[in-house]
Scaffold this motif. Structure first.
Motif, short mmCIF file in Angstrom:
data_model
loop_
_atom_site.label_atom_id
_atom_site.label_comp_id
_atom_site.label_asym_id
_atom_site.label_seq_id
_atom_site.Cartn_x
_atom_site.Cartn_y
_atom_site.Cartn_z
N ALA A 16 0.82 -1.21 0.00
CA ALA A 16 0.00 0.00 0.00
C ALA A 16 0.85 1.25 0.00
CB ALA A 16 -0.94 0.00 1.20
N CYS A 17 2.01 1.22 0.65
CA CYS A 17 2.82 2.43 0.66
C CYS A 17 4.15 2.22 -0.02
CB CYS A 17 2.99 3.00 2.06
SG CYS A 17 4.28 2.25 3.01
N ALA A 18 4.38 1.06 -0.62
CA ALA A 18 5.66 0.82 -1.31
C ALA A 18 5.51 -0.20 -2.42
CB ALA A 18 6.70 0.34 -0.30
N PRO A 86 11.35 8.84 6.86
CA PRO A 86 12.19 8.02 5.98
C PRO A 86 12.15 6.56 6.44
CG PRO A 86 13.43 9.87 6.93
CD PRO A 86 12.16 9.73 7.71
N MET A 87 11.86 5.65 5.52
CA MET A 87 11.76 4.23 5.89
C MET A 87 12.57 3.36 4.93
SD MET A 87 7.82 3.62 6.98
CE MET A 87 8.25 2.06 7.76
N GLN A 88 13.03 2.23 5.49
CA GLN A 88 13.68 1.24 4.66
C GLN A 88 12.61 0.43 3.93
OE1 GLN A 88 16.02 -0.93 7.50
NE2 GLN A 88 17.79 0.37 7.15
N HIS A 89 13.07 -0.33 2.95
CA HIS A 89 12.18 -1.26 2.26
C HIS A 89 11.46 -2.12 3.29
CE1 HIS A 89 11.33 -5.04 0.05
NE2 HIS A 89 10.87 -4.17 -0.81
N HIS A 90 10.19 -2.42 3.03
CA HIS A 90 9.40 -3.16 4.01
C HIS A 90 9.98 -4.53 4.31
CE1 HIS A 90 6.05 -0.52 4.90
NE2 HIS A 90 6.26 -0.03 3.69
N GLY A 91 10.69 -5.12 3.34
CA GLY A 91 11.30 -6.42 3.57
C GLY A 91 12.33 -6.38 4.69
N ASN A 113 14.05 2.06 -0.39
CA ASN A 113 13.78 3.08 0.63
C ASN A 113 12.66 3.99 0.14
OD1 ASN A 113 15.97 2.12 2.14
ND2 ASN A 113 17.39 3.45 1.02
N HIS A 114 11.88 4.48 1.08
CA HIS A 114 10.80 5.40 0.69
C HIS A 114 10.57 6.39 1.82
CE1 HIS A 114 9.03 1.99 2.77
NE2 HIS A 114 8.04 2.78 3.16
N LEU A 115 9.98 7.51 1.45
CA LEU A 115 9.56 8.48 2.45
C LEU A 115 8.06 8.31 2.63
CD1 LEU A 115 11.76 11.29 0.98
CD2 LEU A 115 11.96 10.46 3.32
N MET A 116 7.66 7.92 3.81
CA MET A 116 6.26 7.60 4.04
C MET A 116 5.51 8.80 4.59
SD MET A 116 4.67 4.11 5.26
CE MET A 116 5.02 4.02 7.00
N LEU A 117 4.38 9.12 3.95
CA LEU A 117 3.48 10.15 4.45
C LEU A 117 2.55 9.46 5.44
CD1 LEU A 117 4.56 11.39 1.77
CD2 LEU A 117 2.38 12.57 1.58
CU CU Z 1 6.35 2.71 4.60
#
Ligand code: CU
Length: 151
Positions: A16-18, A86-91, A113-117
């Protein structure tokens, strides 16, 4: 509920977010590149549209430290969400320590990596421009006008 179905639902909620893979590049737009006072170049910034029911959104971009000192991304904010994290890959899970040495680049992209809102107040819509403010130390805050692309 059988296990296969459970796994499929889990995958849907995780993605959903990545999104795992980038879909077509057609019709995608990104924000104008900007550089912070401490020399961090921010390019390719884009938000992805919110799918119905999504509680979080996602922001992708590339940071390049063109300055002489180490820089840390402290976080960010936008009118669209409670905070940007800032988040790492969900894995691999967990939050990210986004520290850039001089000359170093950090890529936030689908499947990585992604920046999660976190905590969307409403869903980002394709075609709109959203104010995103990122906070660096050193360098302070910088605001970008970030377009929303299809999921
Ligand atoms: Cu995330």
């Amino acid at each position: 509920m059988n296990h296969r179905l459970t796994a499929a639902l889990l995958l849907i909620s995780l993605s959903a977010c990545a999104p795992e893979a980038d879909s077509s590049q057609a019709n995608r737009t990104t924000a104008q590149p900007v550089t912070t006072s401490a020399g961090v170049r921010i390019e390719g910034a884009e938000l992805r549209e919110g799918l119905p029911g999504a509680e979080d959104g996602v922001l992708y971009l590339t940071l390049t430290n063109t300055g002489q000192a180490q820089v840390r991304l402290l976080g960010g904010r936008t009118p669209l969400a409670r905070e940007i994290v800032p988040m790492q890959h969900h894995g691999t899970g967990g939050t990210l320590e986004p520290i850039l040495a001089p000359g170093e680049a950090l890529v936030f992209k689908p499947g990585g990596n992604h920046l999660m809102l976190v905590g969307l107040s409403r869903l980002p819509k394709v075609g709109e421009q959203v104010n995103v403010t990122l906070n660096f130390a050193p360098g302070g805050e910088i605001t970008l006008n970030v377009p929303v692309n299809p999921y």
